[in-house]
Design an enzyme around this catalytic site. Structure first.
Site, PDB file in Angstrom:
ATOM      1  N   LYS A  56       1.060  -1.576   0.054  1.00 43.52           N
ATOM      2  CA  LYS A  56      -0.175  -0.257   0.163  1.00 43.52           C
ATOM      3  C   LYS A  56       0.713   1.261   0.182  1.00 43.52           C
ATOM      4  O   LYS A  56       1.481   1.066   0.785  1.00 43.52           O
ATOM      5  CB  LYS A  56      -0.777   0.499   1.421  1.00 43.52           C
ATOM      6  CG  LYS A  56      -2.174   0.683   1.358  1.00 43.52           C
ATOM      7  CD  LYS A  56      -2.695   0.255   2.413  1.00 43.52           C
ATOM      8  CE  LYS A  56      -4.234   0.828   1.838  1.00 43.52           C
ATOM      9  NZ  LYS A  56      -5.115   0.863   3.440  1.00 43.52           N
TER      10      LYS A  56
HETATM   11  O1  G3P Z   1      -7.939   1.740   4.958  1.00 42.66           O
HETATM   12  C1  G3P Z   1      -7.905   3.123   4.955  1.00 42.66           C
HETATM   13  C2  G3P Z   1      -9.745   3.472   5.410  1.00 42.66           C
HETATM   14  O2  G3P Z   1      -9.593   2.717   5.392  1.00 42.66           O
HETATM   15  C3  G3P Z   1      -9.280   4.096   6.592  1.00 42.66           C
HETATM   16  O3  G3P Z   1     -10.949   4.085   6.748  1.00 42.66           O
HETATM   17  O4  G3P Z   1     -12.888   5.248   8.688  1.00 42.66           O
HETATM   18  O5  G3P Z   1     -10.133   5.686   8.782  1.00 42.66           O
HETATM   19  O6  G3P Z   1     -11.382   6.615   7.219  1.00 42.66           O
HETATM   20  P1  G3P Z   1     -10.950   5.879   7.842  1.00 42.66           P
END
Ligand code: G3P
Length: 220
Positions: free
Chosen positions: A87
């Site tokens: 990633k």
């Molecule tokens: O993996 C990245 C992403 O899914 C992060 O999610 O909820 O932290 O915005 P969030």
């Protein structure tokens, strides 16, 4: 549409896997920290654990932000297991690294994507997955799912092969919307996956079926 779980929590990964609908896992430094995983050795051990648990792709994020550092970390991560996807953040050195990894058969997920322009750049550089952050765009009162639709339209017109991985998914409703918007993959918390099960008419209907069955049995 593939289902990935967005967590580094082993029990939650196991629960999603047991449901039979899990196609992969995404992690990020915040999710690793949430599980108390820190230090190179512990991080590597944890990724190996996740990769042994699931057959599908597991996104492991680099910490470096310079080209050489991203390449070094990405190569090391890619050697951990065949299902590792490196990633890489959507920054200038990240784009350069995406192209390097593409040329060297290392699969990638371009993360922190918030615009169609960034999506075009990542696809040009050969990213395997692209992660637009739906929830974080919604958080600033823009429309995260509109971005997923826009990218899907552009990728279809241009014939880009990069898979759209709708990320920062916060609810079951987001999953349904991502499917409609043309996402190839959705990565979500376990709660959003399990939330898809819920409908009051299912509960009422099942209760009635079971009650009628019990009544009929009692009459015999
Ligand atoms: O993996 C990245 C992403 O899914 C992060 O999610 O909820 O932290 O915005 P969030």
């Amino acid at each position: 549409m593939k289902f990935f779980i967005d967590t580094a929590n082993i029990d939650q990964i196991k629960e999603a896997k047991d449901l039979g609908v899990l196609d992969g896992v995404t992690t990020n430094p915040s999710l690793m920290a949430k599980e108390g995983i820190s230090g190179d050795k512990a991080v590597i051990k944890h990724y190996e654990k996740i990769c042994n648990l699931v057959d599908g792709d597991v996104s492991a994020e680099v910490i470096a932000t310079d080209f050489e550092g991203i390449i070094k970390e990405g190569i090391a991560l890619s050697k951990l297991a065949p299902n590792i996807v490196v990633k890489v953040p959507m920054i200038k050195d990240g784009v350069k690294a995406l192209k390097y990894f593409y040329d060297n058969d290392i699969r990638t997920n371009c993360t922190l994507v918030f615009s169609a322009g960034q999506a075009i750049l990542a696809a040009k550089a050969g990213a395997n997955y692209l992660s637009p952050f739906v929830g974080r765009i919604d958080d600033i009162s823009w429309d995260g799912m509109q971005l997923v639709s826009e990218i899907a339209e552009i990728y279809a017109i241009q014939g880009f092969e990069t898979e759209i991985l709708a990320a920062s998914i916060r609810s079951s409703k987001h999953i349904v919307e991502a499917a409609k918007a043309g996402a190839d993959v959705v990565t979500c918390p376990l709660s959003a996956i399990l939330g898809l099960l819920n409908h009051p008419l299912t509960d009422i209907g099942l209760e009635k079926f079971l009650a009628d069955h019990a009544k009929a049995k009692a009459k015999k």
